[in-house]
Design a protein around this motif. Structure first.
Motif, PDB file in Angstrom:
ATOM      1  N   SER A   1      45.289   5.640  60.419  1.00 17.07           N
ATOM      2  CA  SER A   1      46.610   5.421  59.834  1.00 17.07           C
ATOM      3  C   SER A   1      46.916   6.578  58.897  1.00 17.07           C
ATOM      4  O   SER A   1      46.022   7.148  58.288  1.00 17.07           O
ATOM      5  CB  SER A   1      46.630   4.115  59.035  1.00 17.07           C
TER       6      SER A   1
ATOM      7  N   GLU B   1      48.482   1.450  47.800  1.00 10.92           N
ATOM      8  CA  GLU B   1      48.889   0.153  48.349  1.00 10.92           C
ATOM      9  C   GLU B   1      48.049  -0.219  49.561  1.00 10.92           C
ATOM     10  O   GLU B   1      47.607  -1.362  49.689  1.00 10.92           O
ATOM     11  CB  GLU B   1      50.376   0.177  48.730  1.00 10.92           C
ATOM     12  N   ARG B   2      47.833   0.728  50.454  1.00 10.39           N
ATOM     13  CA  ARG B   2      47.034   0.453  51.657  1.00 10.39           C
ATOM     14  C   ARG B   2      45.601   0.111  51.302  1.00 10.39           C
ATOM     15  O   ARG B   2      45.001  -0.781  51.888  1.00 10.39           O
ATOM     16  CB  ARG B   2      47.057   1.647  52.608  1.00 10.39           C
TER      17      ARG B   2
ATOM     18  N   ARG C   1      41.003   3.280  64.513  1.00 11.71           N
ATOM     19  CA  ARG C   1      42.408   3.205  64.120  1.00 11.71           C
ATOM     20  C   ARG C   1      42.632   4.169  62.956  1.00 11.71           C
ATOM     21  O   ARG C   1      42.069   3.980  61.884  1.00 11.71           O
ATOM     22  CB  ARG C   1      42.770   1.787  63.708  1.00 11.71           C
TER      23      ARG C   1
ATOM     24  N   ARG D   1      38.147   2.507  60.898  1.00  7.42           N
ATOM     25  CA  ARG D   1      39.407   2.356  60.156  1.00  7.42           C
ATOM     26  C   ARG D   1      39.512   3.519  59.172  1.00  7.42           C
ATOM     27  O   ARG D   1      38.844   3.536  58.148  1.00  7.42           O
ATOM     28  CB  ARG D   1      39.420   1.018  59.430  1.00  7.42           C
TER      29      ARG D   1
ATOM     30  N   GLU E   1      44.510  -1.248  48.626  1.00  6.90           N
ATOM     31  CA  GLU E   1      44.427  -2.551  47.971  1.00  6.90           C
ATOM     32  C   GLU E   1      44.663  -3.706  48.939  1.00  6.90           C
ATOM     33  O   GLU E   1      44.264  -4.829  48.658  1.00  6.90           O
ATOM     34  CB  GLU E   1      45.414  -2.608  46.809  1.00  6.90           C
ATOM     35  N   THR E   2      45.293  -3.437  50.081  1.00  5.96           N
ATOM     36  CA  THR E   2      45.632  -4.533  51.000  1.00  5.96           C
ATOM     37  C   THR E   2      44.859  -4.511  52.312  1.00  5.96           C
ATOM     38  O   THR E   2      44.793  -5.524  52.990  1.00  5.96           O
ATOM     39  CB  THR E   2      47.137  -4.517  51.333  1.00  5.96           C
ATOM     40  N   GLU E   3      44.280  -3.378  52.671  1.00  4.81           N
ATOM     41  CA  GLU E   3      43.599  -3.261  53.961  1.00  4.81           C
ATOM     42  C   GLU E   3      42.193  -2.710  53.786  1.00  4.81           C
ATOM     43  O   GLU E   3      41.950  -1.885  52.915  1.00  4.81           O
ATOM     44  CB  GLU E   3      44.364  -2.307  54.890  1.00  4.81           C
ATOM     45  N   ALA E   4      41.302  -3.177  54.655  1.00  2.00           N
ATOM     46  CA  ALA E   4      39.949  -2.619  54.671  1.00  2.00           C
ATOM     47  C   ALA E   4      39.995  -1.245  55.324  1.00  2.00           C
ATOM     48  O   ALA E   4      40.693  -1.031  56.306  1.00  2.00           O
ATOM     49  CB  ALA E   4      39.018  -3.543  55.443  1.00  2.00           C
ATOM     50  N   CYS E   5      39.256  -0.326  54.765  1.00  2.00           N
ATOM     51  CA  CYS E   5      39.237   1.048  55.255  1.00  2.00           C
ATOM     52  C   CYS E   5      37.807   1.553  55.125  1.00  2.00           C
ATOM     53  O   CYS E   5      37.097   1.193  54.195  1.00  2.00           O
ATOM     54  CB  CYS E   5      40.201   1.875  54.405  1.00  2.00           C
TER      55      CYS E   5
ATOM     56  N   LEU F   1      41.984   6.255  56.979  1.00  2.00           N
ATOM     57  CA  LEU F   1      43.273   6.439  56.342  1.00  2.00           C
ATOM     58  C   LEU F   1      43.404   7.910  55.947  1.00  2.00           C
ATOM     59  O   LEU F   1      42.540   8.448  55.259  1.00  2.00           O
ATOM     60  CB  LEU F   1      43.368   5.532  55.115  1.00  2.00           C
TER      61      LEU F   1
END
Length: 178
Positions: free
Chosen positions: A33, A43-44, A31, A4, A46-50, A6
């Motif tokens: 992003s 925002e990402r 994945r 994952r 804080e809301t998604e595991a990376c 980012l």
């Protein structure tokens, strides 16, 4: 390999060759992003595991350079691997990035595929160590809870309960207390 990832790419295309190499090195199960600004990145995170963040040193998020973005990422997660990349690199730029908390510094350009593979191998080892650290922390907390319960003072009398509360208040003080 991280699965994952980012990537902060405010231009939406400058990091295409890098992203392509990362995708090939990590495989189809990864994945990747993309976000175009620092606010979207926060925002990402804080809301998604990376497992890895990639930021260009010069581009940053368009408002501040990669070092500024890195500082924001570190405020959210001090352990998250962050790879700072640059089209041209020098020792001073790499030092600034590492001193600011980057996991590593990657210069794009010739032999990008080899450089990406080397960086991702380093990141994989870091991720493994972070997971081991988290597992040890969870285990340590579980042992602390068991030990705390085992050596808890049990009492029913109001006087003893007041004494236990007083001891709990002064217990953390690093001085002898009688």
């Amino acid at each position: 390999m991280p699965t994952r990832i980012l990537v902060l790419d405010p231009t939406r295309h400058d990091l295409d060759p890098l992203v392509d190499r990362v995708q090939r090195a990590c495989g189809p199960e990864s994945r990747i992003s993309r976000v175009v600004d620092g606010e979207s990145l926060r925002e990402r995170l804080e809301t998604e595991a990376c497992e890895l963040v990639v930021v260009d040193l010069v581009l940053g998020d368009g408002a501040c350079d990669g070092i500024g973005v890195l500082e924001h990422v570190r405020a959210i997660d001090a352990e998250l691997p962050v790879l700072i990349v640059s089209e041209k690199g020098d020792v001073e730029s790499a030092r600034r990035a590492i001193d600011a908390g980057a996991t590593d510094f990657l210069v794009r350009g010739e032999r990008l595929g080899e450089r990406v593979a080397t960086q991702l191998e380093k990141i994989r080892r870091i991720l493994r160590l972070l997971e081991e650290k988290r597992a040890l922390t969870r285990e340590n907390l579980a042992h602390r809870d068991v030990a705390a319960e085992r050596y808890r003072i049990v009492s029913r009398s109001p006087e003893m309960q007041r004494l236990v509360r007083a001891a709990e208040r002064v217990g953390p003080v690093p001085r002898p207390v009688l």
